[in-house]
Design a protein around this motif. Structure first.
Motif, mmCIF file in Angstrom:
data_model
loop_
_atom_site.group_PDB
_atom_site.id
_atom_site.type_symbol
_atom_site.label_atom_id
_atom_site.label_comp_id
_atom_site.label_asym_id
_atom_site.label_seq_id
_atom_site.Cartn_x
_atom_site.Cartn_y
_atom_site.Cartn_z
ATOM 1 N N ASP A 26 -6.313 -1.529 -4.885
ATOM 2 C CA ASP A 26 -5.650 -2.047 -3.539
ATOM 3 C C ASP A 26 -6.689 -2.841 -2.879
ATOM 4 O O ASP A 26 -7.767 -2.417 -2.195
ATOM 5 C CB ASP A 26 -5.202 -0.829 -2.684
ATOM 6 C CG ASP A 26 -4.176 -1.420 -1.497
ATOM 7 O OD1 ASP A 26 -4.127 -2.722 -1.087
ATOM 8 O OD2 ASP A 26 -3.525 -0.387 -0.965
ATOM 9 N N THR B 286 0.716 -1.200 0.108
ATOM 10 C CA THR B 286 -0.251 -0.111 -0.135
ATOM 11 C C THR B 286 0.870 1.257 -0.129
ATOM 12 O O THR B 286 0.523 2.356 -0.671
ATOM 13 C CB THR B 286 -0.841 0.176 1.307
ATOM 14 O OG1 THR B 286 -1.687 -1.142 1.015
ATOM 15 C CG2 THR B 286 -1.512 1.210 1.168
ATOM 16 N N MET C 226 -7.121 5.484 -8.329
ATOM 17 C CA MET C 226 -6.802 4.623 -7.076
ATOM 18 C C MET C 226 -8.351 4.078 -6.580
ATOM 19 O O MET C 226 -9.081 4.905 -6.469
ATOM 20 C CB MET C 226 -6.198 5.199 -6.302
ATOM 21 C CG MET C 226 -4.648 5.628 -6.410
ATOM 22 S SD MET C 226 -3.614 4.460 -5.944
ATOM 23 C CE MET C 226 -2.069 5.058 -6.432
ATOM 24 N N ILE D 237 -3.431 8.208 -12.954
ATOM 25 C CA ILE D 237 -3.462 6.969 -12.342
ATOM 26 C C ILE D 237 -4.691 6.951 -11.261
ATOM 27 O O ILE D 237 -4.785 7.811 -10.341
ATOM 28 C CB ILE D 237 -2.229 6.896 -11.557
ATOM 29 C CG1 ILE D 237 -0.950 6.895 -12.373
ATOM 30 C CG2 ILE D 237 -2.267 5.543 -10.741
ATOM 31 C CD1 ILE D 237 0.378 6.897 -11.605
ATOM 32 N N ARG E 206 -2.823 12.224 -10.512
ATOM 33 C CA ARG E 206 -4.046 11.727 -10.102
ATOM 34 C C ARG E 206 -5.017 11.735 -11.223
ATOM 35 O O ARG E 206 -5.992 10.614 -11.083
ATOM 36 C CB ARG E 206 -4.531 12.466 -9.029
ATOM 37 C CG ARG E 206 -3.865 12.358 -7.568
ATOM 38 C CD ARG E 206 -4.000 13.186 -6.606
ATOM 39 N NE ARG E 206 -2.917 13.204 -5.750
ATOM 40 C CZ ARG E 206 -2.481 14.067 -4.607
ATOM 41 N NH1 ARG E 206 -3.420 15.099 -4.527
ATOM 42 N NH2 ARG E 206 -1.270 13.973 -3.974
ATOM 43 N N ASN F 87 0.546 8.148 -7.049
ATOM 44 C CA ASN F 87 -0.171 9.278 -7.301
ATOM 45 C C ASN F 87 0.061 10.419 -6.242
ATOM 46 O O ASN F 87 -0.775 11.093 -6.162
ATOM 47 C CB ASN F 87 -1.741 9.062 -7.836
ATOM 48 C CG ASN F 87 -2.437 8.758 -6.674
ATOM 49 O OD1 ASN F 87 -1.824 8.567 -5.479
ATOM 50 N ND2 ASN F 87 -3.571 8.745 -6.647
ATOM 51 N N VAL G 224 1.933 1.805 -3.597
ATOM 52 C CA VAL G 224 1.083 2.288 -4.444
ATOM 53 C C VAL G 224 0.428 3.637 -4.202
ATOM 54 O O VAL G 224 0.152 4.571 -5.230
ATOM 55 C CB VAL G 224 -0.201 1.409 -4.791
ATOM 56 C CG1 VAL G 224 0.272 0.006 -5.459
ATOM 57 C CG2 VAL G 224 -1.062 1.322 -3.618
ATOM 58 N N ARG G 225 0.603 4.150 -2.812
ATOM 59 C CA ARG G 225 0.301 5.533 -2.721
ATOM 60 C C ARG G 225 1.375 6.570 -3.101
ATOM 61 O O ARG G 225 0.839 7.720 -2.922
ATOM 62 C CB ARG G 225 0.252 5.531 -1.115
ATOM 63 C CG ARG G 225 -1.199 5.277 -0.500
ATOM 64 C CD ARG G 225 -1.335 5.111 0.967
ATOM 65 N NE ARG G 225 -2.601 4.765 1.498
ATOM 66 C CZ ARG G 225 -3.575 5.579 1.515
ATOM 67 N NH1 ARG G 225 -3.343 6.878 1.356
ATOM 68 N NH2 ARG G 225 -4.803 5.434 2.024
ATOM 69 N N PHE H 31 -9.109 1.894 -3.326
ATOM 70 C CA PHE H 31 -8.912 1.386 -2.061
ATOM 71 C C PHE H 31 -9.777 0.324 -1.366
ATOM 72 O O PHE H 31 -10.881 0.372 -1.846
ATOM 73 C CB PHE H 31 -8.456 2.235 -1.016
ATOM 74 C CG PHE H 31 -6.968 3.203 -1.311
ATOM 75 C CD1 PHE H 31 -5.935 2.540 -1.401
ATOM 76 C CD2 PHE H 31 -7.243 4.325 -1.766
ATOM 77 C CE1 PHE H 31 -5.047 3.438 -1.861
ATOM 78 C CE2 PHE H 31 -6.366 5.228 -2.245
ATOM 79 C CZ PHE H 31 -5.162 4.603 -2.188
ATOM 80 N N VAL I 238 -5.550 1.574 -10.090
ATOM 81 C CA VAL I 238 -4.403 0.842 -9.103
ATOM 82 C C VAL I 238 -5.726 0.413 -8.168
ATOM 83 O O VAL I 238 -6.197 1.346 -7.621
ATOM 84 C CB VAL I 238 -3.632 1.597 -8.322
ATOM 85 C CG1 VAL I 238 -2.958 0.863 -7.315
ATOM 86 C CG2 VAL I 238 -2.728 2.214 -9.542
ATOM 87 N N ALA J 286 -13.265 5.765 -10.160
ATOM 88 C CA ALA J 286 -11.969 6.017 -10.841
ATOM 89 C C ALA J 286 -11.848 6.108 -12.179
ATOM 90 O O ALA J 286 -11.176 6.787 -12.733
ATOM 91 C CB ALA J 286 -10.920 4.665 -10.063
#
Ligand code: ATP
Length: 234
Positions: free
Chosen positions: A158, A41, A78, A76, A73, A48, A44-45, A80, A156, A147
Motif C-alpha cells: 500500500d 486501503t 502486507m 497474503i 495472513r 487478510n 486491501v485491509r 503499508f 500487497v 512480509a
C-alpha cells in the motif's frame, strides 16, 4: 486465487466499499489505483481480514478469510505506507524474523527464511544493521523482506514507494519484478504509476468504493485522468 465478492463496508453512514467484486489469480501483478478516499486501503485491509466486511466475502483459494485470518495472513503479506511504523525490532534480521517466529517455526527454518528474504531485497549484508540507521529506500526493502519471510503467495504493498528517490524506487520495483518472476502475486496500491504501468499485468481503478476500470495498464492509461489519476506518460 483471491476472490472478492460484492464486498461492502461502511465507516459510520458512509459507504466506503460499495459492492466490490474482483478475482485476482495466482501470480498476477496488479495495480490498484483511485483518488484519495476511493477505498483502496479499506479494500486491501479486507484481503487478510484486518477488516471484516459488512456484506460480501473475501476468499483465498476458496477459504473465507474471516473464517481463517491466520491462514489469510500467512498467504497474503502486507506492507503499508510508512514502514517505519511497522518495525518491531531494532535490527534488520530481528525484525524480519519476527513474523516467522510467531508462526512457531524452528530456529533453522527462521534463519533460512530471514536469509532468503533479505537476499531477495539485496539486504543480505545489512542483517545486523540498525533499522533506524538505514535510508527510507532501505527501510522499504526491510518491510518487504519482513512480509516475504512469511513466504506469502501474494504481496500487497500500500503506497510502498512514497518518498523514495528514483534509484530507491527503481530498486524496489526491480525486486518486485523478481518476485513476480518467481511466482509471487503482487498487488500495488498507488497514485503514482511511474515505473509501474509498464511492468504490471492489470490495473484496477476504484472510485467512491466501486471498481470503475479493470483492464491491462496499456488499455487503461487514457482513461486515468478522468478518474483523477495522473497519466504516468505525461
Ligand atoms: N478509521 C476510519 N474511520 C472513519 N473513516 C475512515 C477510516 N479509515 C478510512 N476512512 C474513510 O474511508 C474512506 C476511504 O478511505 P481509504 O483509506 O480506504 O481510501 P484510499 O483510497 O486508500 O485513500 P488514499 O488514497 O487517500 O490513501 C475515506 O473517506 C476515509 O476518510
Amino acid at each position: 486465487m483471491i476472490e472478492v465478492s460484492d464486498l461492502r463496508y461502511r465507516y459510520g453512514d458512509v459507504d466506503v466499499l460499495d459492492g466490490v467484486t474482483l478475482s485476482i489469480p495466482d501470480g498476477q501483478y496488479c495495480l490498484l489505483v483511485g483518488p484519495n478516499g476511493s477505498g483502496k486501503t479499506t479494500l486491501v485491509r479486507h484481503l487478510n481480514a484486518l477488516l471484516t466486511p459488512d456484506a460480501g466475502t473475501v476468499t483465498v483459494d476458496g477459504t473465507d478469510v474471516t473464517d481463517d485470518p491466520v491462514v489469510a495472513r500467512t498467504r497474503i503479506g502486507m506492507v503499508f505506507q510508512h514502514p517505519r511504523d511497522q518495525f518491531v525490532a531494532a535490527t534488520v534480521a530481528a525484525d524480519v524474523a519476527f513474523g516467522p517466529e510467531n508462526l512457531g517455526l524452528d530456529r533453522a527454518e527462521i534463519d533460512r527464511r530471514v536469509e532468503t528474504a533479505l537476499d531477495a531485497v539485496d539486504l543480505g549484508d545489512a542483517a545486523e544493521s540498525r533499522i533506524d540507521a538505514l535510508s527510507g529506500g532501505e527501510q522499504a526493502r526491510v518491510a518487504i523482506a519482513g512480509a516475504l519471510a512469511m513466504e506469502p503467495d501474494y504481496l500487497v504493498l500500500d503506497e510502498p514507494l512514497v518518498g523514495l528517490d528514483w534509484p530507491a524506487r527503481k530498486s524496489v520495483l526491480d525486486h518486485l519484478d523478481a518476485l513476480v518472476a518467481d511466482g509471487t502475486g503482487v498487488i500495488v496500491v498507488t497514485h503514482d504509476l511511474r515505473g509501474l504501468h509498464e511492468r504490471a499485468d492489470r490495473l484496477v481503478a476504484l472510485h467512491a468504493g466501486e471498481v470503475v476500470l479493470d483492464a491491462s495498464p496499456a488499455e487503461a492509461l487514457d482513461a486515468l485522468p478522468d478518474l483523477g489519476i495522473r497519466d504516468p506518460r505525461c
